[in-house]
Design an enzyme around this catalytic site. Structure first.
Site, PDB file in Angstrom:
ATOM      1  N   ARG A  66       0.837  -1.214   0.000  1.00  0.00           N
ATOM      2  CA  ARG A  66       0.000   0.000   0.000  1.00  0.00           C
ATOM      3  C   ARG A  66       0.871   1.262   0.000  1.00  0.00           C
ATOM      4  NH1 ARG A  66      -1.685   1.977   4.563  1.00  0.00           N
ATOM      5  NH2 ARG A  66      -2.258   0.000   5.503  1.00  0.00           N
ATOM      6  N   TYR A 119     -13.727  16.709 -17.009  1.00  0.00           N
ATOM      7  CA  TYR A 119     -14.350  15.392 -16.901  1.00  0.00           C
ATOM      8  C   TYR A 119     -15.431  15.420 -15.797  1.00  0.00           C
ATOM      9  CZ  TYR A 119     -14.975  10.569 -15.524  1.00  0.00           C
ATOM     10  OH  TYR A 119     -15.534   9.373 -15.178  1.00  0.00           O
ATOM     11  N   ASP A 191      -4.756  18.812 -15.886  1.00  0.00           N
ATOM     12  CA  ASP A 191      -5.096  17.440 -16.259  1.00  0.00           C
ATOM     13  C   ASP A 191      -4.651  17.262 -17.711  1.00  0.00           C
ATOM     14  OD1 ASP A 191      -6.287  15.076 -17.124  1.00  0.00           O
ATOM     15  OD2 ASP A 191      -7.983  15.280 -15.737  1.00  0.00           O
ATOM     16  N   LYS A 216      -6.266   6.107 -20.060  1.00  0.00           N
ATOM     17  CA  LYS A 216      -6.475   6.573 -21.433  1.00  0.00           C
ATOM     18  C   LYS A 216      -5.203   6.323 -22.266  1.00  0.00           C
ATOM     19  CE  LYS A 216     -10.401   8.303 -19.783  1.00  0.00           C
ATOM     20  NZ  LYS A 216     -10.716   7.642 -18.553  1.00  0.00           N
TER      21      LYS A 216
END
Ligand code: PLP
Length: 399
Positions: A66, A119, A191, A216
């Site tokens: 983690r 988005y 972004d 993406k």
């Protein structure tokens, strides 16, 4: 910059002259080296929860997956070499990256200024989740420099922009946004999902933090979900890693391995996506049933000069509307054969999306309309097939 996930210099790339190798070379080698244990040319998938320690307080840099994992770290060094920043901090999704960014930089009572077209998930997170923690978000038309500057007269911690914006492709002038943000004491977050560092150097233009949905183009094959944050500021990178460990948003080693593989062809893919998207956009623009086409490399694109100034190519996304409004648009979406009706973008397969009912459905209709996301708008993520076949498919769907 050219150190590897294990801290050793990347032999092939150690810059003799401090010159930075070309983008394609960095995509394949940047921050990477053969596996020290076996010589495997690709970083193995270190599928392990924990790491045996030699003695109390003596580990090999990893303690628990983690907090950090060697395959994820290899991706982080590779992305850092591509964006010419510190190694990235990678996440389970793009939204996990954005969540960690906002949790790590904002306190209750602070304010974010955000582009009005981003988005839909980013809007939902700010409007429907973080608002309950006392974070205020103001959405502005960041394409309008006066409006953008005015929005920063009131104190803000972050200016968050997405350019080109999902799904209308509206652009924000990154250099101007950086100037306004810094004058106001805010951090500029870009972004960069739509163009990737192959086509847009957000740090070179003044960004403090770059966000990617690696889902993406970065991974590029419709095989993973993932995200990344990058910065050149060591304290910010440390904070992102600390918050990631605290909330548990790290990426898995298999996703990191697949993403590393995808990155090797990023530059080639972005060139092909851009060339095909331009061909498709020009075809659509000439089609009598198409009423509007938005693509940054078209002469008709209102911000064409800005696109050519801050982008290396147009990218792979085209947005368009057809005569007959929403109903006609939905008929096109339901009649494509090669293009897949699916949420996602940036992959080998051409994907076609209806933002109003799919990716941006969580934004109220009136606001969508104000931001130019009409109910008839179609978003096309032009894939790597032959552009003639993509055009033939659109031709039969439009007919
Ligand atoms: N940023 C942009 C520009 C996006 O298009 C998306 C998803 O579509 C995201 C962030 C969120 O990424 P993810 O779907 O990997 O959580």
């Amino acid at each position: 910059m050219f150190v590897t996930a294990t801290g050793a210099p990347a032999r092939a790339l150690r810059p003799q002259t401090e010159e930075v190798p070309g983008f394609a070379t960095r995509a394949i080698h940047g921050g990477l080296r053969a596996d020290p244990a076996t010589g495997a040319i690709l970083t193995p998938i270190y599928q392990s929860t924990t790491y045996v320690q030699e003695a109390v307080g003596k580990d090999k840099g990893y303690t628990y997956s983690r907090a950090g994992n060697p395959t994820v770290a290899a991706l982080e060094y590779n992305l850092g070499a591509l964006e010419q920043a510190l190694p990235a901090v990678c996440f389970g999704t793009g939204m996990a990256a954005i969540t960690t960014l906002l949790l790590g930089t904002l306190r209750a009572g602070e304010r974010v200024v955000c582009s009005d077209v981003v988005y839909g998930g980013t809007v939902r997170l700010l409007r429907q989740v973080l608002v309950d923690f006392g974070v205020r978000a103001d959405f502005v038309d960041s394409a309008c420099l006066e409006e953008l500057q005015a929005s920063l007269r009131e104190p803000a911690r972050l200016l968050f922009i997405e350019t080109p914006a999902n799904p209308t492709l509206k652009l924000t002038d990154i250099a101007a946004a950086a100037q306004f943000a810094h004058a106001a004491g805010a951090l500029l977050v870009v972004d960069n999902t739509f163009l990737t560092p192959a086509l847009q150097d957000a740090f070179g233009l003044g960004a403090d933090v770059v966000v990617h949905s690696t889902t993406k183009y970065i991974e590029g094959h419709n095989a993973t979900v993932g995200g990344a944050l990058l910065t050149r500021v060591p304290a910010l990178r440390e904070r992102f890693g600390f918050v990631r460990k605290s909330v548990g948003t790290i990426q898995s080693p298999l996703e990191a391995w697949l993403t590393l593989r995808g990155l090797k062809t990023l530059e080639l893919r972005m060139q092909r996506h851009s060339a095909s998207a331009l061909a498709v956009a020009e075809y659509l623009e000439a089609h009598p049933r198409v009423t509007r086409v938005s693509y940054p490399w078209l002469r008709s694109f209102p911000q064409q000069a800005l696109a050519r100034r801050q982008q290396r190519a147009g990218g792979g996304i085209v947005a368009f509307e057809v005569e007959g409004g929403t109903e006609a648009g939905i008929r096109v979406l339901n009649n494509v054969r090669l293009c897949a009706l699916a949420e996602n973008l940036g992959a080998a397969e051409t994907l076609i999306t209806h933002p109003a009912s799919m990716t941006h459905a969580s934004i109220p209709a009136e606001e969508r309309r104000r931001a130019g996301i009409g109910d008839g708008l179609i978003r096309l993520s032009v894939g790597l097939e032959d552009s003639s076949d993509i055009i033939a498919d659109l031709e039969q769907a439009l007919a």
